[in-house]
Design a protein around this motif. Structure first.
Motif: not given
Length: 663
Positions: A41-47
């Protein structure tokens, strides 16, 4: 039981595909911990990126898949372990209005965090776990470890990125993780055979302490490892020393019969909770008190014969397999034993650096690996007897330390000071390790002890002065360096058991079982380490543990409810390995290569003349140096493995470690 990994960047400068690729690679490195399922799982905006490998134990359906989001989508979790009281928590949460899709403890844990917050929810959990939790509202990462440290959790900095995982293998996969060897941690390895928490073998890398949680956000990550102080930043939600002190101040007031009944009840509850699984469950049975009491309670609670497992050693006087077979027959378990030869055991040694991805030198790792492999052929979960020695005065070294403390107190203070100065002069002349050989040097070294902590440390360390063997090292402090680990409360015996419970148990025994079991996809559970049992044991007077019959008096009284006295009142044989015999025999060529004087000089970690000199003295007949040499060899073998792994990773991203670059 599972494995987790992930990363947090202080700047959101990587796209989702890049984050997914890195996190997936980190998770793949620990697929042995969870061969049944994987997720990223990723959230690119949060790094942020979380990876998970699943060994399915509860709720085998896709509803147990991780990383998992909470119902309100505020939290995302990657979680390794078991919350044994999840059914109780689930019932409480249902009454508070929560709904559940499946019946995994992961979903219950998330709901508990939503309901009570991170700290209070974790405090309610009875289990073993390592947790990485992302809070989408506060943009913060929580890392959490169980009270006793049953499950591991490493974290550190790879360049400007925070990386974390169940094993160092995951951190190695990050393209910026080029962290060299921490010489101070290497000195700790020589002293104890393992690297105690919060230290780790790599620079800018740490272990989360047992009973601790750590909150990190982009700002704290950006400040880097130099600004991180684990003693300050890791917050303890449960502290063994504080809990033991509280138990001592509120002692158990019943007699020995009442204590026996209470312990039997607690053991039944703890064993029963750890038998809950949707897969086959078995037990490691050595024939000693601890594993026998766990097996007896399992069989008493099971309507069918439980699966028990024992490793026997051909031609060894330490072989406990016949004792285990007697116990198994009396209890009626379905028993599996495997006798292995010296060649079978030695075949494990080349695999140790990959299995223990931080150098680790407890030689009982070899039989532990063998019994875990045996059990995995028939079960997915196995209960163990870990914890009995540290809670119920089980080690002979406790008696020896108490004896030495009494002798020390009889020596007049002026004589103690003179002998202590003599010992320090011996260290200055480079003969500090001579105290390990006994005689006057050992007696003089004891005279500098300030209290039971120092006396006990002299019983357990390998290298007394490892800084001499690791140029440039400064030995970091541990609980073993405190003169009075319990600050004068309780008895000297309590202080020794606290030190072992806080350091030796999580960083040696539990580390050993975790790596050996997870290497074959087996979950190991330890009922004696249930918090309720630990705090009850700490409330007992020493006489209930150290009775007329020797060590573990109360635990043996409980065991006699299930086994004949003759099966209980017999000596402890241990679960070790004939290292000295190996080094003089089949492992000599292997050791010769790793301890070659020129190689040691070229690599630069050790004083080559000192280490190679011990090797030659050992081969010439001096018997006591095999333990000193084994932890050097385990580092050398690990370093060779790590360098190979690093070279492979470097080639994948166009780098090379041929210049050693900090290693």
């Amino acid at each position: 039981m599972c494995g987790l990994a992930g990363l947090l960047r202080p700047h959101a400068d990587l796209d989702r595909e890049h984050l997914l690729a890195i996190a997936a690679s980190m998770g793949e490195a620990i697929r042995h911990r969870g061969p049944d399922d994987d997720g990223v799982w990723t959230d690119a905006a949060a790094g942020i990126a979380l990876a998970h490998r699943r060994l399915s134990i509860l709720d085998l359906s896709p509803l147990g898949h991780q990383p998992m989001a909470s119902a309100d989508e505020r939290y995302v979790i990657a979680y390794n372990g078991e919350v044994y009281n999840f059914a109780e928590l689930r019932d409480e949460l249902l009454e508070l209005g929560h709904a559940f899709r499946g019946h995994s403890d992961t979903e219950v844990l998330l709901a508990a965090i939503v309901q009570w917050g991170v700290r209070d929810a974790i405090a309610r959990c009875n289990g073993m776990f390592a947790i990485a939790l992302w809070d989408t509202r506060e943009q913060a990462l929580w890392l959490v470890r169980d009270r006793v440290g049953k499950k591991p959790l490493y974290y550190g900095w790879a360049g400007d990125t925070l990386v974390f995982g169940s094993e160092l293998k995951a951190l190695w996969r990050h393209p910026q993780f080029d962290n060299g060897v921490d010489r101070n941690a290497l000195a700790l390895l020589l002293r104890y055979d393992y690297v105690p928490s919060p230290y780790a073998i790599h620079v800018d890398t740490f272990k989360l302490m047992p009973g601790a949680l750590l909150r990190l956000d982009a700002a704290t990550v950006a400040r880097g490892a130099a600004a991180h102080d684990p003693a300050r930043d890791q917050q303890r939600y449960w502290h063994a020393g504080e809990r033991m002190a509280a138990a001592i101040e509120r002692p158990f007031e019943g007699d020995l019969d009442a204590a026996e009944s209470r312990l039997d009840d607690l053991l039944r509850d703890a064993v029963g909770l750890r038998m809950v699984a949707d897969v086959p469950v078995g037990v490691f049975l050595s024939g000693g008190t601890d594993s026998s009491v766990v097996t007896a309670l399992m069989q008493a609670l099971s309507p069918t014969p439980v699966q028990s497992f024992t490793i026997g050693f051909e031609g060894s006087h330490h072989d406990e397999a016949p004792l285990a077979l007697q116990v198994a027959r009396h209890l009626g378990t379905t028993h599996t034993e495997l006798y292995v030869s010296g060649a079978d055991a030695l075949a494990v040694v080349p695999r140790l650096p990959a299995m223990f991805d931080e150098p680790f030198a407890d030689a009982s790792q070899v039989p532990t690996a063998l019994v875990c492999k045996l059990a995995r052929g028939l079960v997915t979960v196995a209960l163990s007897g870990d914890g009995g020695d540290e809670l119920f005065f089980g080690y002979k070294r406790y008696e020896r330390a108490l004896r030495n403390l009494k002798l020390l107190q009889r020596v007049p203070a002026p004589m103690r000071r003179w002998l202590a100065r003599h010992s320090l002069q011996s260290v200055a002349r480079g003969r500090g390790e001579a105290s390990r050989a006994g005689g006057f040097a050992a007696f003089a070294a004891e005279m500098g002890a300030r209290g039971i902590g120092d006396v006990y440390r002299n019983r357990i360390v390998r290298w007394r002065f490892p800084e001499a063997a690791v140029p440039g090292a400064v030995l970091p402090p541990t609980l073993y360096d405190q003169a009075e680990p319990l600050q004068g409360l309780g008895t000297p015996a309590d202080a020794m058991m606290l030190a072992d419970y806080s350091v030796y148990l999580p960083d040696d025994l539990l580390c050993k079982v975790d790596r050996a079991s997870m290497a074959v996809g087996l979950e190991a559970r330890a009922p004696l380490l249930d918090t309720h049992i630990a705090e009850f044991a700490w409330s007992l007077p020493l006489a209930y543990k150290r009775g007329d019959g020797g060590s573990k008096h109360l635990l043996k009284r409980v065991l006699k409810r299930y086994l004949p006295d003759a099966m209980v009142d017999r000596g402890k044989r241990g679960f070790g390995a004939p290292v000295s015999q190996w080094l003089r025999g089949d492992l000599r060529d292997w050791a010769d290569a790793l301890l070659d004087r020129q190689r040691l000089r070229d690599e630069g970690y050790f004083d080559a003349d000192l280490v190679h000199g011990l090797w030659r003295a050992f081969l010439d007949g001096e018997k006591r140096w095999h333990t000193h040499l084994w932890n050097v060899l385990m580092f050398q073998a690990w370093h060779e493995h790590w360098r190979g792994q690093r070279d492979a990773a470097g080639e994948a991203i166009g780098l090379s470690s041929s210049g050693e670059g900090g290693l």
